[in-house]
Design a protein around this motif. Structure first.
Motif, short mmCIF file in Angstrom:
data_model
loop_
_atom_site.label_atom_id
_atom_site.label_comp_id
_atom_site.label_asym_id
_atom_site.label_seq_id
_atom_site.Cartn_x
_atom_site.Cartn_y
_atom_site.Cartn_z
N ARG A 134 45.07 50.54 32.24
CA ARG A 134 44.08 49.61 31.69
C ARG A 134 42.89 50.39 31.15
NH1 ARG A 134 41.29 44.51 34.86
NH2 ARG A 134 43.40 43.66 34.77
N GLU A 149 36.19 51.90 31.78
CA GLU A 149 37.14 52.32 32.82
C GLU A 149 38.47 52.70 32.19
OE1 GLU A 149 39.27 49.56 36.13
OE2 GLU A 149 38.86 48.57 34.22
N SER A 190 39.44 41.09 38.41
CA SER A 190 39.56 42.25 39.30
C SER A 190 40.58 41.95 40.38
CB SER A 190 38.21 42.55 39.95
OG SER A 190 37.94 41.62 40.97
N PHE A 191 41.07 43.00 41.01
CA PHE A 191 42.04 42.83 42.08
C PHE A 191 41.48 41.93 43.18
CE2 PHE A 191 44.36 43.95 45.89
CZ PHE A 191 45.66 44.08 45.44
N THR A 192 40.23 42.17 43.57
CA THR A 192 39.61 41.39 44.63
C THR A 192 39.58 39.90 44.27
OG1 THR A 192 38.24 43.31 45.12
CG2 THR A 192 37.55 41.22 46.10
N ARG A 249 42.55 54.19 45.16
CA ARG A 249 42.69 53.31 46.33
C ARG A 249 44.10 52.75 46.47
NH1 ARG A 249 38.09 49.04 44.76
NH2 ARG A 249 38.86 49.53 42.68
N ARG A 289 45.60 49.46 47.48
CA ARG A 289 45.05 48.11 47.55
C ARG A 289 45.96 47.20 48.36
NH1 ARG A 289 40.85 46.95 43.37
NH2 ARG A 289 39.98 46.54 45.41
N SER A 329 34.60 45.77 45.92
CA SER A 329 35.01 45.51 44.54
C SER A 329 34.24 46.36 43.52
CB SER A 329 34.81 44.03 44.20
OG SER A 329 34.94 43.82 42.81
N LEU A 330 34.99 47.09 42.70
CA LEU A 330 34.37 47.89 41.63
C LEU A 330 33.74 46.99 40.58
CD1 LEU A 330 33.96 50.57 40.04
CD2 LEU A 330 36.24 50.19 39.06
N TYR A 331 34.45 45.92 40.20
CA TYR A 331 33.94 45.04 39.15
C TYR A 331 32.66 44.32 39.61
CZ TYR A 331 37.84 45.56 35.85
OH TYR A 331 38.75 46.04 34.93
N GLU A 336 45.74 52.24 42.84
CA GLU A 336 44.94 52.25 41.62
C GLU A 336 44.03 53.46 41.58
OE1 GLU A 336 44.54 47.88 39.93
OE2 GLU A 336 42.97 48.37 41.36
N TYR A 354 52.05 49.23 40.67
CA TYR A 354 52.24 47.98 41.39
C TYR A 354 53.66 47.88 41.91
CZ TYR A 354 47.78 45.90 40.08
OH TYR A 354 46.44 45.61 39.97
#
Ligand code: 16G
Length: 245
Positions: free
Chosen positions: A213, A224, A93-95, A138, A140, A168-170, A150, A230
């Motif tokens: 994705r 998802e 995840s991004f986080t 969002r 990010r 965090s979504l994940y 995203e 980016y």
């Protein structure tokens, strides 16, 4: 800044002279990277020029990437993004990606709620007729640097109340055993347009990476469908290749 002598300096349109003075200050480092520029009105007063002149000079420098405008917070001396090297083999995840580099993730909300799905969302997520879709959009940000926009769409089966996503979504999906284990990702080149350029703090037309994705559970269900933009100046996607059979 030697702005009060601008009128006396002579030669060429005022806005070009102001632009040049600012450019010199940026290039010499007297205005350091990340510094907030004074408000347009203050700059105009200080340099004894009109706000239109200030705006023209600043617009020019934004176009050239020396200044960046962040919506709602002002104009800053541009900071070249720290490039991030992102392995393409792990489903993170991004986080998590940012945390592994010691960076703190924050997000600005662009969209969050239940909506009538687009035909594409219906198809990708396999939604039944009449079902709503959960969307979270969002900006990010890693340590104050906006890196990506995203927009994730999920079936309400996995995210019944999008309002509960605060970070965090994940991490949230993990709690309900709905964290994806596999994904197909498509990366294409693009040019960043407004309003995205303003959000990311890059000049209009800057290079971007458009990423789609689609993530799956082990059962094969789609969790998802996410479209991201980016910053091209901030990301290297790196894949390990092996000789095929
Ligand atoms: C990544 C994913 C995105 C996912 C997000 C969850 C790409 C291109 N995209 O950014 O699909 O929704 O991570 O991040 O890598 P979060 O858990 O920090 O909310």
């Amino acid at each position: 800044l030697p702005l009060d002598s601008l009128q006396a300096a002579g030669g060429g349109p005022l806005y070009l002279r102001l632009r040049q003075t600012l450019e010199e200050a940026i290039r010499s480092g007297r205005l350091s990277k990340g510094t907030a520029l004074p408000a347009e009105r203050d700059l105009a007063d200080y340099a004894h020029v009109s706000r239109v002149t200030v705006r023209k000079a600043v617009d020019d420098l934004v176009k050239d990437g020396l200044l960046t405008r962040r919506q709602g917070s002002g104009t800053f001396v541009a900071q070249p993004a720290t490039r991030v090297e992102q392995p393409l083999s792990r489903l993170t995840s991004f986080t998590e990606d940012m945390a592994s580099r010691g960076l703190q993730t924050t997000s600005e909300w662009l969209e969050r709620g239940l909506f009538h799905p687009s035909p594409e969302e219906k198809m990708r997520l396999g939604l039944s007729a009449g079902a709503l879709v959960a969307r979270i959009g969002r900006l990010r940000i890693a340590n104050d640097m906006p890196l990506a926009i995203e927009r994730a769409s999920l079936s309400t089966e996995f995210l019944p109340d999008p309002e509960v996503v605060t970070s965090s979504l994940y991490a949230l999906l993990e709690k309900t055993d709905a964290r994806p284990v596999r994904a197909i990702q498509r990366i294409s080149a693009c040019n960043v347009r407004e309003p995205e350029a303003g959000l990311l703090g890059v000049p209009v037309g800057a290079a971007g990476l458009s990423i789609e994705r689609i993530s799956y559970l082990a059962s094969g269900r789609v969790v998802e469908f996410t479209r991201s933009l980016y910053r091209g100046d901030a990301y290297d996607f790196v894949a390990e290749l092996a000789l095929g059979e």
